[in-house]
Design an enzyme around this catalytic site. Sequence first.
Site, mmCIF file in Angstrom:
data_model
loop_
_atom_site.group_PDB
_atom_site.id
_atom_site.type_symbol
_atom_site.label_atom_id
_atom_site.label_comp_id
_atom_site.label_asym_id
_atom_site.label_seq_id
_atom_site.Cartn_x
_atom_site.Cartn_y
_atom_site.Cartn_z
ATOM 1 N N GLY A 192 0.820 -1.217 0.000
ATOM 2 C CA GLY A 192 0.000 0.000 0.000
ATOM 3 C C GLY A 192 0.849 1.259 0.000
ATOM 4 N N GLY A 244 -0.598 4.845 -0.826
ATOM 5 C CA GLY A 244 -1.687 5.425 -0.038
ATOM 6 C C GLY A 244 -1.233 6.618 0.791
ATOM 7 N N GLN A 245 -2.165 7.152 1.570
ATOM 8 C CA GLN A 245 -1.861 8.348 2.374
ATOM 9 C C GLN A 245 -0.735 8.063 3.365
ATOM 10 O OE1 GLN A 245 -4.759 9.491 5.278
ATOM 11 N NE2 GLN A 245 -3.976 11.581 5.486
ATOM 12 N N ASP A 258 2.644 -1.653 -4.369
ATOM 13 C CA ASP A 258 1.297 -1.103 -4.464
ATOM 14 C C ASP A 258 0.610 -1.751 -5.666
ATOM 15 O OD1 ASP A 258 -0.171 1.443 -3.125
ATOM 16 O OD2 ASP A 258 -0.843 1.236 -5.203
ATOM 17 N N ASP A 290 -0.725 -7.169 -5.980
ATOM 18 C CA ASP A 290 -2.104 -7.313 -5.523
ATOM 19 C C ASP A 290 -2.036 -8.229 -4.299
ATOM 20 O OD1 ASP A 290 -4.708 -8.096 -4.992
ATOM 21 O OD2 ASP A 290 -5.279 -8.200 -7.101
ATOM 22 N N TYR A 316 -15.475 -2.276 7.286
ATOM 23 C CA TYR A 316 -14.087 -1.882 7.563
ATOM 24 C C TYR A 316 -13.752 -2.161 9.031
ATOM 25 C CZ TYR A 316 -10.167 1.503 7.967
ATOM 26 O OH TYR A 316 -8.971 2.124 8.200
ATOM 27 N N LYS A 359 -11.142 -4.780 10.797
ATOM 28 C CA LYS A 359 -10.072 -4.339 11.703
ATOM 29 C C LYS A 359 -10.076 -5.149 13.003
ATOM 30 C CE LYS A 359 -8.059 -1.114 9.256
ATOM 31 N NZ LYS A 359 -6.783 -1.465 8.575
HETATM 32 N N1 SER Z 1 -9.366 7.327 8.636
HETATM 33 C C1 SER Z 1 -10.063 6.085 8.465
HETATM 34 C C2 SER Z 1 -11.369 6.274 7.812
HETATM 35 O O1 SER Z 1 -11.932 7.324 7.950
HETATM 36 C C3 SER Z 1 -10.281 5.443 9.793
HETATM 37 O O2 SER Z 1 -9.310 4.485 10.002
HETATM 38 O O3 SER Z 1 -11.850 5.369 7.191
#
Ligand code: SER
Length: 310
Positions: free
Chosen positions: A8, A11-12, A34, A49, A138, A142
């Site tokens: 990743g 990503g940010q 990535d 992937d 999500y 987690k």
């Molecule tokens: N920053 C993330 C989100 O908003 C939370 O882990 O999905």
Amino acid sequence: MKRIFVTGSGGQVGTELVAHLRRLYGDANVMASDFKAQEGHSGPFALLDVRDRGAIASLLDAFKPDTVMHLAGILSARGEANPQQLWETNMGGLYNMLEVARERGCSVFFPSSIAAFGPNTPADNTPQDTIQRPTTIYGVSKVAGELLCDYYHLKYGVDARGLRFPGLISYEALPGGGTTDYAVHIYYEARARGRYTSYIAAGSYMDMMYMPDALDAVVRLMEADPAKLRHRSAFNISAMSFDPEGIAASIRKVLPDFELDYDVDPERQAIADSWPNSLDCSAAREEWGFAPRYDLDAMTRDMLARVPER
Ligand code: SER
């Protein structure tokens, strides 16, 4: 931690974590990966992937890392649009990574989230160990990920460690598809237009942190003496808690004419409402020295100084 493989990387978090790790450990000792091609890497990079366990295994066999940092995943709001895809990517990817790491004796970093909590979690000063019944796919991924990392440690001795990231604010790469993204967009819009329309309502408090503190937390945790860790895979961390009015007030200390109004998005608002207001981070402080440096106003000053360059 000497040789690190990161997923990743576009990503940010990945964009900045790879650069940070390369400064600390050397360009050649940090391999980025990535699912999208990326230009301009100062060290090794591969397309990957994370649903393809064979591809992960081949890359690790060639690079021979001692640590993997598994950042690849889909965020909360985007996950609700396609829960099946989120499960395959986030859970399938983590399972693949833990298996490949187990076979090769690698340590694992896994980013959990404030999303691992739900509506019946105590919302204020949320304890390290508490009720976790999230209502997003999500969040479900987690919690499952936290447990899977703990299991791989207990069962196989895999040195899996992780943090529950709050909303992360940064200027190198934009977040994509999260609920806390407003707290990044607001700085860009404040600079560009002097105003922002928030999709999160006034009075919705969420935990947040500036990216430099998040990068420092990852390295501190992974370098920590394992004998001192009573928790492993999911430390609460946060540097501040604010609602849209709070961040607007902080922006007005630099840009006095900044205006904020609201067009609340019911889906993302419901997600925000299900998450804590502020976390208790004492376990992270006590077990590995978590010590964020940026409060809201310090972050605002830095963000508003940096954003025009972007
Ligand atoms: N920053 C993330 C989100 O908003 C939370 O882990 O999905």
